[in-house]
Design a protein around this motif. Structure first.
Motif, PDB file in Angstrom:
ATOM      1  N   MET A 107      -5.572  -5.424  12.447  1.00 26.70           N
ATOM      2  CA  MET A 107      -5.092  -5.282  11.206  1.00 26.70           C
ATOM      3  C   MET A 107      -5.033  -6.881  11.209  1.00 26.70           C
ATOM      4  O   MET A 107      -4.280  -7.265  12.567  1.00 26.70           O
ATOM      5  N   PRO A 154      -1.756 -11.365   6.249  1.00 24.78           N
ATOM      6  CA  PRO A 154      -2.423 -10.276   5.918  1.00 24.78           C
ATOM      7  C   PRO A 154      -4.022 -11.294   5.255  1.00 24.78           C
ATOM      8  O   PRO A 154      -3.906 -11.912   4.245  1.00 24.78           O
ATOM      9  N   ALA A 188      -6.693   0.670   2.724  1.00 20.78           N
ATOM     10  CA  ALA A 188      -6.066   0.972   1.570  1.00 20.78           C
ATOM     11  C   ALA A 188      -5.722   2.857   1.898  1.00 20.78           C
ATOM     12  O   ALA A 188      -4.868   3.005   1.256  1.00 20.78           O
ATOM     13  N   LEU A 222      -1.689   1.861   7.837  1.00 21.43           N
ATOM     14  CA  LEU A 222      -1.289   0.284   6.804  1.00 21.43           C
ATOM     15  C   LEU A 222      -1.038   0.670   6.193  1.00 21.43           C
ATOM     16  O   LEU A 222      -0.243  -0.157   5.647  1.00 21.43           O
ATOM     17  N   ARG A 223      -0.739   1.854   5.045  1.00 21.33           N
ATOM     18  CA  ARG A 223      -0.139   2.102   4.029  1.00 21.33           C
ATOM     19  C   ARG A 223       1.353   1.808   4.302  1.00 21.33           C
ATOM     20  O   ARG A 223       2.460   1.464   3.767  1.00 21.33           O
ATOM     21  N   LEU A 255       2.446   0.922   7.237  1.00 22.49           N
ATOM     22  CA  LEU A 255       2.554  -0.864   7.500  1.00 22.49           C
ATOM     23  C   LEU A 255       2.922  -1.739   6.220  1.00 22.49           C
ATOM     24  O   LEU A 255       4.506  -2.529   6.371  1.00 22.49           O
ATOM     25  N   ALA A 256       2.659  -1.503   5.040  1.00 21.48           N
ATOM     26  CA  ALA A 256       2.828  -2.221   4.002  1.00 21.48           C
ATOM     27  C   ALA A 256       4.085  -2.092   3.874  1.00 21.48           C
ATOM     28  O   ALA A 256       4.792  -3.097   3.228  1.00 21.48           O
ATOM     29  N   ARG A 257       4.445  -0.727   3.948  1.00 21.04           N
ATOM     30  CA  ARG A 257       5.746  -0.001   2.988  1.00 21.04           C
ATOM     31  C   ARG A 257       6.931  -1.104   4.325  1.00 21.04           C
ATOM     32  O   ARG A 257       8.274  -1.385   3.247  1.00 21.04           O
ATOM     33  N   TRP A 265       6.804  -5.187   3.035  1.00 17.70           N
ATOM     34  CA  TRP A 265       6.370  -5.498   1.789  1.00 17.70           C
ATOM     35  C   TRP A 265       7.535  -7.195   1.689  1.00 17.70           C
ATOM     36  O   TRP A 265       6.249  -8.295   1.305  1.00 17.70           O
ATOM     37  N   GLY A 267       5.596  -9.454   3.992  1.00 17.14           N
ATOM     38  CA  GLY A 267       4.943 -10.277   3.051  1.00 17.14           C
ATOM     39  C   GLY A 267       5.083 -11.212   1.868  1.00 17.14           C
ATOM     40  O   GLY A 267       3.796 -12.104   2.322  1.00 17.14           O
ATOM     41  N   GLY A 327       2.057   3.093  11.985  1.00 17.62           N
ATOM     42  CA  GLY A 327       2.169   1.896  11.288  1.00 17.62           C
ATOM     43  C   GLY A 327       3.380   0.313  11.719  1.00 17.62           C
ATOM     44  O   GLY A 327       3.369  -0.561  10.581  1.00 17.62           O
TER      45      GLY A 327
END
Ligand SMILES: Cc1cc2nc3c(=O)[nH]c(=O)nc-3n(C[C@H](O)[C@H](O)[C@H](O)COP(=O)(O)OP(=O)(O)OC[C@H]3O[C@@H](n4cnc5c(N)ncnc54)[C@H](O)[C@@H]3O)c2cc1C
Length: 416
Positions: free
Chosen positions: A222, A274, A295, A300-301, A303-305, A308, A311, A356
């Protein structure tokens, strides 16, 4: 054009160049090619970083980072001194600005001691004696930090490799791989290289290269951009030596720090946002294919959760200049928006696991004919000569050159 070599190294950043050097210094009869897709050495992470030779303070005891940073830093300082690369031992401060950071500062002190780093605890008055413009309630002073120019180190390594007889190729992107007998054929626009061992030091592209070579890497890359600002020349006196905040223990990044460079300029950063492309140095560098892949990727989802909130904070700080300035003012209250201007960026190749998680330690994976460096974030520039020795020893094992492998391990690698 087709050429057979013992080892083909993909990537002409610090790790690829240091690996080729370690192989040829230990076994001058070996044949080594270094393939770099750009027109110059150190074009990505190795030429876009903070230029700090780290002391080994931060890393989990027993990790590869801990093992290779402190000794690797000393090796890097020696290398610079011996090869006319500018280097200066500056030391640094890690500064707590609020009371809730004191426990983390204490944990960092203990970690530094466990890693054999000399750290000294400073109170408010002692901070003011060293850095009169820095607001801190407590700090750790670390003596063994140094500044260099890692781009210059890359050029010195390339010059040395030319003298050692390496086959150095810029503008030589590894496009695909096939197998032929006991060799892996690396296809490039300028011809093929047939290698007994392939070493993948492709940084931001290392997971793609591992897949193209037929392996199934355990992590994906990433890209995280680190943006810098520069302090205007008249205000450079606000700081004497590098000053770091207490890092967030949830993230493998050190936090926005203030760093006097060897050329006299003073840099502030990097943050960690990112990136929208593997070589996404600016917000407008967007790779729709990479974004579509990310996506779709459950890792990666996840990780985003998980991140966030971080981020959103980081992206806001990148896009809204007063928020960036506000953060710098926590360390240096006198600084104002007009004292800072944006000053470039680097993009970190950060590995993420299938679940993630951001991988903290270096990751080097081995298959019978290939060695893949899948996570080499900071302090990999500091440790690059030692990581190169580690990979060289592994490559010698794969080439059945056991004596060379043993001599590299004994001469260069710490055994704890
Ligand atoms: C913002 C930032 C600040 C940092 N600060 C520090 C610091 O102060 N101290 C420290 O120790 N570390 C620091 N680091 C980390 C350090 O820069 C990296 O760990 C180190 O440079 C990694 O080197 P590398 O050779 O693995 O990767 P890179 O330097 O990225 O080299 C990889 C090379 O592979 C090439 N490549 C990719 N794909 C192909 C292909 N298909 N064919 C041929 N070539 C290919 C690329 O063009 C590139 O040149 C920082 C990193 C960043 C981004």
């Amino acid at each position: 054009m087709s050429r057979a070599v013992d080892v083909a190294v993909i990537g002409g950043g610090l790790l690829g160049l240091a690996t080729a050097r370690a192989i040829l210094c230990a076994e001058p009869r070996a044949s080594v090619a270094v393939l770099e897709k750009e027109g110059r050495w150190g074009a990505h992470q190795s030429g876009h970083n903070s230029n700090v030779i780290h002391s080994g303070l931060y890393y989990t005891p027993g990790s590869l980072k801990a093992k290779l940073a402190r000794v690797g830093g000393e090796a890097m300082i020696r290398y610079c001194e011996e090869h006319d690369v500018p280097v200066r031992r500056t030391g640094k401060l890690v500064v707590a600005t609020t009371f809730d950071q004191l426990a983390r500062l204490g944990a960092l002190e203990a970690r530094g001691q466990a890693n054999g780093v000399t750290v000294q605890r400073l109170d408010r008055r002692e901070i003011a004696e060293r850095e009169p413009h820095v607001a801190g309630i407590a700090a750790l002073a670390v003596a063994d930090t140094a500044m260099t120019d890692f781009g210059h180190v890359c050029r010195a390594l390339a010059a040395e490799l030319t003298a050692l007889g390496a086959d150095l190729r810029t503008d030589s992107q590894a496009l695909s791989f096939t197998e032929s007998g006991d060799r892996t054929v690396v296809h490039t626009p300028g011809g093929e290289v047939r290698a007994r061992v392939v070493v993948n030091c492709a940084g931001l592209h290392s997971d793609k290269i591992a897949k193209a070579a037929g392996d199934r890497p355990s992590v994906r890359i990433m890209p995280f951009r680190g943006e810098y600002a520069e302090i205007r020349p008249e205000r450079r006196g606000l700081i004497n030596n590098p000053v770091y905040p207490v890092p967030d223990p949830d993230l493998p990044f050190l936090g926005v720090h203030v760093t006097p460079m060897l050329d006299g300029s003073v840099h502030v950063g990097p943050n960690a946002v990112p990136a929208l492309a593997r070589q996404g140095y600016r917000w407008r560098d967007i790779d729709p294919r990479m974004l579509a892949e990310l996506a779709r990727d459950p890792a990666l989802r996840a990780l985003a959760r998980r991140f966030w909130r971080h981020g959103v904070t980081e992206i806001s700080r990148s896009l809204i200049w007063p928020l960036f300035v506000r953060d710098v003012r926590r360390l240096i209250p006198e600084i104002e928006g007009k004292d800072l201007r944006r000053h470039g960026s680097g993009v970190r190749a950060q590995a993420v696991t299938a679940t993630g998680e951001l991988v903290d330690d270096f990751v080097i994976s081995r298959t019978p004919r290939a060695i893949h460096v899948l996570n080499a974030p900071s302090p990999a520039a500091t440790s690059s000569l030692l990581i190169g020795s580690q990979i060289a020893a592994d490559a010698f094992d794969q080439l059945d050159l056991g004596d060379a492998a043993r001599s590299v391990r004994q001469a260069h690698l710490p055994n704890r």
